[in-house]
Design an enzyme around this catalytic site. Structure first.
Site, PDB file in Angstrom:
ATOM      1  N   TYR A  21      -4.680   3.925   7.907  1.00 17.61           N
ATOM      2  CA  TYR A  21      -6.036   3.363   8.090  1.00 17.61           C
ATOM      3  C   TYR A  21      -6.630   3.816   9.419  1.00 17.61           C
ATOM      4  O   TYR A  21      -6.506   4.981   9.779  1.00 17.61           O
ATOM      5  CB  TYR A  21      -6.009   1.829   7.960  1.00 17.61           C
ATOM      6  CG  TYR A  21      -5.145   1.405   6.820  1.00 17.61           C
ATOM      7  CD1 TYR A  21      -5.502   1.754   5.512  1.00 17.61           C
ATOM      8  CD2 TYR A  21      -3.948   0.725   7.011  1.00 17.61           C
ATOM      9  CE1 TYR A  21      -4.686   1.422   4.448  1.00 17.61           C
ATOM     10  CE2 TYR A  21      -3.138   0.388   5.945  1.00 17.61           C
ATOM     11  CZ  TYR A  21      -3.515   0.740   4.670  1.00 17.61           C
ATOM     12  OH  TYR A  21      -2.718   0.423   3.631  1.00 17.61           O
ATOM     13  N   SER A  46       0.792  -1.238   0.000  1.00 18.19           N
ATOM     14  CA  SER A  46       0.000   0.000   0.000  1.00 18.19           C
ATOM     15  C   SER A  46       0.817   1.277   0.000  1.00 18.19           C
ATOM     16  O   SER A  46       0.246   2.353  -0.177  1.00 18.19           O
ATOM     17  CB  SER A  46      -0.951   0.010   1.191  1.00 18.19           C
ATOM     18  OG  SER A  46      -2.007  -0.888   0.936  1.00 18.19           O
ATOM     19  N   LYS A  55       0.291   3.301  -2.998  1.00 17.57           N
ATOM     20  CA  LYS A  55      -0.905   4.138  -3.175  1.00 17.57           C
ATOM     21  C   LYS A  55      -0.557   5.626  -3.235  1.00 17.57           C
ATOM     22  O   LYS A  55      -1.268   6.414  -3.845  1.00 17.57           O
ATOM     23  CB  LYS A  55      -1.916   3.851  -2.052  1.00 17.57           C
ATOM     24  CG  LYS A  55      -2.515   2.434  -2.141  1.00 17.57           C
ATOM     25  CD  LYS A  55      -3.335   2.076  -0.908  1.00 17.57           C
ATOM     26  CE  LYS A  55      -3.929   0.663  -1.001  1.00 17.57           C
ATOM     27  NZ  LYS A  55      -4.519   0.200   0.250  1.00 17.57           N
TER      28      LYS A  55
HETATM   29  N1  GLN Z   1      -2.357  -5.420  -1.805  1.00 16.89           N
HETATM   30  C1  GLN Z   1      -2.834  -5.296  -0.457  1.00 16.89           C
HETATM   31  C2  GLN Z   1      -4.338  -5.511  -0.432  1.00 16.89           C
HETATM   32  O1  GLN Z   1      -4.991  -5.034  -1.301  1.00 16.89           O
HETATM   33  C3  GLN Z   1      -2.484  -3.942   0.059  1.00 16.89           C
HETATM   34  C4  GLN Z   1      -3.011  -3.688   1.443  1.00 16.89           C
HETATM   35  C5  GLN Z   1      -2.050  -2.941   2.311  1.00 16.89           C
HETATM   36  O2  GLN Z   1      -0.854  -2.871   2.067  1.00 16.89           O
HETATM   37  N2  GLN Z   1      -2.559  -2.457   3.403  1.00 16.89           N
HETATM   38  O3  GLN Z   1      -4.865  -6.116   0.440  1.00 16.89           O
END
Ligand code: GLN
Length: 314
Positions: free
Chosen positions: A243, A65, A68
């Site tokens: 998060y 993530s 992102k």
């Molecule tokens: N590829 C992971 C997912 O979609 C990314 C989630 C993360 O790093 N928090 O679950």
């Protein structure tokens, strides 16, 4: 006198080496479960152009993530502020892969850093092309930002998530029902899973984040994003980058940061430093356990919290 940054890094690496509670490696993506939880790494790219490292800073890991942040940067470059018609800018207060909020909020994800939001961002980055075009663009972007052409995708991780990513499939299909995912779901997820499967080490990740420390400029002088866009991306990292633990991260560390389930965190101290930490064991919110602790120590020892007053001479 303040201790040298290299001393602080050495102290942090030593302290992390002794930690007994290292969290739990993500196992919902089978390929990630194979990573050794004993690993720890840190790299700091400073505004002066230095790069300091400690621990396993040359070992690659799945950025997950953390990608992102970079995907959002590309999507804003393509559609600008229109993106905010399709994705919100508020902390979610929910887990990264939660589906509940989407029903109440008509398929508009709370922010670009939860999975649903990042899937919409992938839909934007796909832009009518085949996934390989969007994935190629993302890889070129990461290589340009870090000045390192060796950065690549770990195809085993991408395949592992493609085979098991049922929650993400549900999120994407659900948003497609609201018209907020516009390409076929398998193409959007192909783009998203490959972006998450980019493998980098801490050295490369700290270098890639420099434009966010430098108000949108690449150290080579080129402009990656405008100053206001860089500040806004940092603001989103501070408020949404961890998060439902984003508030706790801001409280403990006080630096914009984005985590990934591979155990990496990119943290940005505007005007001062781009920091990458990595340790694969996660806490209950899916954020690196030792990575968070290391950043907390670093912020305390350096005074780098964005809430610290500027020092004399700054
Ligand atoms: N590829 C992971 C997912 O979609 C990314 C989630 C993360 O790093 N928090 O679950």
């Amino acid at each position: 006198m303040k201790p040298a940054l290299s001393t602080i890094i050495a102290d942090i690496v030593a302290q992390m080496g002794e930690a007994t509670d290292r969290g739990k490696v993500a196992d919902y993506i089978p390929e990630l479960a194979k990573v050794d939880p004993a690993r720890f790494a840190i790299a700091i790219a400073t505004a002066d152009g230095d790069l300091l490292t400690g621990g396993d800073a040359d070992t690659g890991f799945s950025i997950q993530s953390v990608s992102k942040v970079f995907a959002l940067t590309l999507a804003l470059g393509k559609v600008g502020d229109q993106l905010w018609d399709r994705v919100g800018r508020e902390p979610s207060g929910n887990a990264f892969n939660s589906i509940v909020q989407l029903e109440r909020e008509q398929g508009i994800p709370r922010n670009p850093f939860i999975n649903a939001g990042a899937i919409v961002v992938s839909d934007v980055n796909l832009g009518g092309h085949q996934p390989r075009v969007a994935i190629g663009e993302m890889l070129r972007f990461m290589r340009y930002l870090s000045g390192d052409d060796s950065i690549a995708i770990n195809e085993d991780v991408a395949a592992s998530e493609t085979a098991t990513g049922f929650r993400n499939m549900a999120l994407a299909n659900y948003m497609r029902a609201f018209g907020n995912v516009r390409h076929p779901v398998d193409l959007v997820l192909g783009t998203y899973f490959h972006q998450c499967a980019i493998e980098m080490n801490c050295r490369q990740l700290a270098l890639a984040g420099r434009y966010l420390m430098l108000d949108g400029r690449h150290p080579d002088g080129g402009r990656v994003v405008s100053p206001s866009r860089a500040r806004r991306i940092n603001a989103l990292m501070l408020t949404c980058g961890h998060y439902d633990a984003s508030g706790d991260f801001a409280f403990r560390v006080g630096i914009p940061g984005k985590s990934g389930v591979g155990g990496g965190i990119l943290a940005i101290v505007p005007g001062r430093a781009s920091i990458a930490v990595w340790s694969p064991g996660l806490n209950d919110s899916g954020n690196s356990c030792l990575g968070t602790q290391a950043l907390e120590l670093l912020a305390r020892r350096t005074g780098w919290s964005v809430f610290s007053p500027p020092e004399e001479g700054d």
